[in-house]
Design an enzyme around this catalytic site. Structure first.
Site, PDB file in Angstrom:
ATOM      1  N   ARG A   1     -47.208 -21.587  82.186  1.00 49.97           N
ATOM      2  CA  ARG A   1     -47.717 -22.246  83.383  1.00 49.97           C
ATOM      3  C   ARG A   1     -49.193 -22.585  83.213  1.00 49.97           C
ATOM      4  NH1 ARG A   1     -45.864 -19.191  88.830  1.00 49.97           N
ATOM      5  NH2 ARG A   1     -48.086 -19.414  89.305  1.00 49.97           N
TER       6      ARG A   1
ATOM      7  N   ARG B   1     -46.239 -14.610  80.253  1.00 54.41           N
ATOM      8  CA  ARG B   1     -45.103 -15.235  80.955  1.00 54.41           C
ATOM      9  C   ARG B   1     -44.745 -16.577  80.306  1.00 54.41           C
ATOM     10  NH1 ARG B   1     -45.349 -16.112  87.297  1.00 54.41           N
ATOM     11  NH2 ARG B   1     -47.369 -17.020  86.775  1.00 54.41           N
TER      12      ARG B   1
ATOM     13  N   ARG C   1     -57.189 -16.331  90.708  1.00 59.75           N
ATOM     14  CA  ARG C   1     -56.028 -16.119  91.601  1.00 59.75           C
ATOM     15  C   ARG C   1     -56.002 -14.686  92.129  1.00 59.75           C
ATOM     16  NH1 ARG C   1     -51.665 -17.629  87.491  1.00 59.75           N
ATOM     17  NH2 ARG C   1     -50.186 -16.851  89.032  1.00 59.75           N
TER      18      ARG C   1
HETATM   19  P1  AP5 Z   1     -43.173 -13.238  88.069  1.00 57.77           P
HETATM   20  O1  AP5 Z   1     -41.894 -12.753  88.648  1.00 57.77           O
HETATM   21  O2  AP5 Z   1     -43.248 -14.626  87.583  1.00 57.77           O
HETATM   22  O3  AP5 Z   1     -44.381 -12.873  89.074  1.00 57.77           O
HETATM   23  P2  AP5 Z   1     -44.812 -13.530  90.468  1.00 57.77           P
HETATM   24  O4  AP5 Z   1     -45.164 -12.410  91.375  1.00 57.77           O
HETATM   25  O5  AP5 Z   1     -43.795 -14.508  90.924  1.00 57.77           O
HETATM   26  O6  AP5 Z   1     -46.152 -14.228  90.016  1.00 57.77           O
HETATM   27  P3  AP5 Z   1     -46.705 -15.706  90.315  1.00 57.77           P
HETATM   28  O7  AP5 Z   1     -47.757 -15.978  89.294  1.00 57.77           O
HETATM   29  O8  AP5 Z   1     -45.590 -16.684  90.429  1.00 57.77           O
HETATM   30  O9  AP5 Z   1     -47.347 -15.484  91.686  1.00 57.77           O
HETATM   31  P4  AP5 Z   1     -48.393 -16.377  92.356  1.00 57.77           P
HETATM   32  O10 AP5 Z   1     -48.329 -15.834  93.727  1.00 57.77           O
HETATM   33  O11 AP5 Z   1     -49.713 -16.371  91.723  1.00 57.77           O
HETATM   34  O12 AP5 Z   1     -47.869 -17.874  92.098  1.00 57.77           O
HETATM   35  P5  AP5 Z   1     -47.112 -18.910  93.018  1.00 57.77           P
HETATM   36  O13 AP5 Z   1     -46.223 -19.701  92.164  1.00 57.77           O
HETATM   37  O14 AP5 Z   1     -46.559 -18.246  94.224  1.00 57.77           O
HETATM   38  O15 AP5 Z   1     -43.550 -12.215  86.879  1.00 57.77           O
HETATM   39  C1  AP5 Z   1     -44.718 -12.418  86.090  1.00 57.77           C
HETATM   40  C2  AP5 Z   1     -44.423 -12.052  84.631  1.00 57.77           C
HETATM   41  O16 AP5 Z   1     -44.190 -10.648  84.538  1.00 57.77           O
HETATM   42  C3  AP5 Z   1     -43.170 -12.729  84.056  1.00 57.77           C
HETATM   43  O17 AP5 Z   1     -43.406 -13.019  82.718  1.00 57.77           O
HETATM   44  C4  AP5 Z   1     -42.081 -11.658  84.208  1.00 57.77           C
HETATM   45  O18 AP5 Z   1     -41.077 -11.785  83.229  1.00 57.77           O
HETATM   46  C5  AP5 Z   1     -42.879 -10.379  84.038  1.00 57.77           C
HETATM   47  N1  AP5 Z   1     -42.369  -9.258  84.852  1.00 57.77           N
HETATM   48  C6  AP5 Z   1     -41.862  -9.327  86.111  1.00 57.77           C
HETATM   49  N2  AP5 Z   1     -41.511  -8.085  86.547  1.00 57.77           N
HETATM   50  C7  AP5 Z   1     -41.841  -7.228  85.534  1.00 57.77           C
HETATM   51  C8  AP5 Z   1     -41.713  -5.810  85.397  1.00 57.77           C
HETATM   52  N3  AP5 Z   1     -41.200  -5.018  86.371  1.00 57.77           N
HETATM   53  N4  AP5 Z   1     -42.145  -5.249  84.224  1.00 57.77           N
HETATM   54  C9  AP5 Z   1     -42.657  -6.039  83.230  1.00 57.77           C
HETATM   55  N5  AP5 Z   1     -42.780  -7.386  83.300  1.00 57.77           N
HETATM   56  C10 AP5 Z   1     -42.369  -7.988  84.462  1.00 57.77           C
HETATM   57  O19 AP5 Z   1     -48.314 -19.841  93.517  1.00 57.77           O
HETATM   58  C11 AP5 Z   1     -48.995 -20.689  92.623  1.00 57.77           C
HETATM   59  C12 AP5 Z   1     -50.064 -21.495  93.347  1.00 57.77           C
HETATM   60  O20 AP5 Z   1     -49.446 -22.335  94.355  1.00 57.77           O
HETATM   61  C13 AP5 Z   1     -51.115 -20.692  94.111  1.00 57.77           C
HETATM   62  O21 AP5 Z   1     -52.163 -20.273  93.271  1.00 57.77           O
HETATM   63  C14 AP5 Z   1     -51.571 -21.715  95.167  1.00 57.77           C
HETATM   64  O22 AP5 Z   1     -52.443 -22.652  94.596  1.00 57.77           O
HETATM   65  C15 AP5 Z   1     -50.269 -22.434  95.520  1.00 57.77           C
HETATM   66  N6  AP5 Z   1     -49.565 -21.791  96.634  1.00 57.77           N
HETATM   67  C16 AP5 Z   1     -48.344 -21.190  96.575  1.00 57.77           C
HETATM   68  N7  AP5 Z   1     -48.006 -20.690  97.776  1.00 57.77           N
HETATM   69  C17 AP5 Z   1     -49.021 -20.974  98.619  1.00 57.77           C
HETATM   70  C18 AP5 Z   1     -49.265 -20.697  99.990  1.00 57.77           C
HETATM   71  N8  AP5 Z   1     -48.383 -20.014 100.743  1.00 57.77           N
HETATM   72  N9  AP5 Z   1     -50.425 -21.142 100.541  1.00 57.77           N
HETATM   73  C19 AP5 Z   1     -51.317 -21.831  99.812  1.00 57.77           C
HETATM   74  N10 AP5 Z   1     -51.169 -22.103  98.493  1.00 57.77           N
HETATM   75  C20 AP5 Z   1     -50.022 -21.682  97.900  1.00 57.77           C
HETATM   76 MG    MG Z   2     -43.731 -16.587  91.219  1.00 57.96          MG
END
Ligand code: AP5
Ligand code: MG
Ligand code: ZN
Length: 217
Positions: free
Chosen positions: A160, A127, A171
């Site tokens: 990231r 990514r 994670r």
């Molecule tokens: P992408 O769309 O970026 O995937 P995503 O599901 O959004 O993945 P994240 O890593 O953002 O999820 P996350 O839940 O770990 O992180 P978040 O930011 O929420 O796609 C990923 C990749 O695949 C990209 O390169 C894309 O191009 C590719 N791709 C997408 N679809 C595809 C397909 N169909 N085929 C092929 N390739 C594809 O959270 C980060 C951190 O924040 C957490 O670890 C935690 O510390 C904190 N946090 C966030 N929310 C909370 C909460 N509610 N409570 C407590 N802590 C929290």
């Molecule tokens: Mg995301």
């Protein structure tokens, strides 16, 4: 519509959220993006959240719930919203239900994007994101027109900080332990819509539309 996007890290929540929020004209609310912005800006919230994001653990529920409620109270959420990355624990889901019930509202659907664990590591390590406008790319599956440059705004793409192999595996474990119980939670409430997230990006968007009774051809 009031929607939640559920799914493991790398499932494509952010990628699909961009398409869905545009089609439904509702705001895309990503707690991860909100924390990363706060960290960049060095706010008190950012200082509190930084270590959790770096290690791949969850920010404490009371911090996250307060942040989301404040956001949902903004006028642009009155007609609906798309939550990405929240709720992530049963306590967060209960807090959201209680908050909505207090306003006489409820969720319309929870879209659960499922992708085999083996694919998630490749998706996350490949990514690239644009820190300027938030666009997401993948070196193989969704490359920008010019390597390292954002198609939308020309910004320099970065990796990231939590997309290293070690933090990704942490994670994924946190997801299995703390977030995956939400699948049963929402299934029981009749809200869960399961989507095969291993298809190509546009096919996943179509499947989400179908699950919501829309034709996005
Ligand atoms: P992408 O769309 O970026 O995937 P995503 O599901 O959004 O993945 P994240 O890593 O953002 O999820 P996350 O839940 O770990 O992180 P978040 O930011 O929420 O796609 C990923 C990749 O695949 C990209 O390169 C894309 O191009 C590719 N791709 C997408 N679809 C595809 C397909 N169909 N085929 C092929 N390739 C594809 O959270 C980060 C951190 O924040 C957490 O670890 C935690 O510390 C904190 N946090 C966030 N929310 C909370 C909460 N509610 N409570 C407590 N802590 C929290
Ligand atoms: Mg995301
Ligand atoms: Zn950009």
């Amino acid at each position: 519509m009031r929607l939640v996007l559920l799914g493991p890290p790398g499932a494509g929540k952010g990628t699909q959220a961009a398409a869905i929020s545009q089609r439904l004209a509702i705001p895309h609310i990503s707690t991860g993006d909100m924390f990363r912005a706060a960290i960049r800006e060095g706010t008190p919230l950012g200082r509190r959240a930084e270590a959790y994001l770096k290690e791949g653990g969850l920010v404490p529920d009371e911090v996250t719930v307060g942040l989301v409620q404040e956001r949902l109270e903004q006028p642009d959420c009155r007609a609906g919203f798309l939550l990405d990355g929240f709720p992530r624990t049963v306590a967060q889901a209960e807090a959201l239900d209680a908050w909505l019930a207090g306003r006489g509202e409820k969720l319309d659907a929870v879209i659960d994007i499922e992708v085999p664990r083996d694919d998630l590591l490749e998706r996350l390590t490949g990514r690239r994101v644009c820190p300027r406008c938030g666009a997401t790319y993948h070196v193989r599956y969704n490359p920008p027109a010019a390597a390292g440059k954002c198609d939308a705004c020309g910004g320099e793409l970065i990796q990231r900080a939590d997309d290293t192999e070690e933090t990704v595996s942490k994670r994924l474990d946190v997801y299995t332990r703390q977030t995956s119980p939400l699948i049963a939670y929402y299934r029981q409430r009749g809200l869960l819509r399961e989507i095969d997230g291993s298809q190509a990006i546009p096919a996943v968007t179509l499947a989400v539309g179908q699950a919501l009774g829309r034709d996005w051809q």
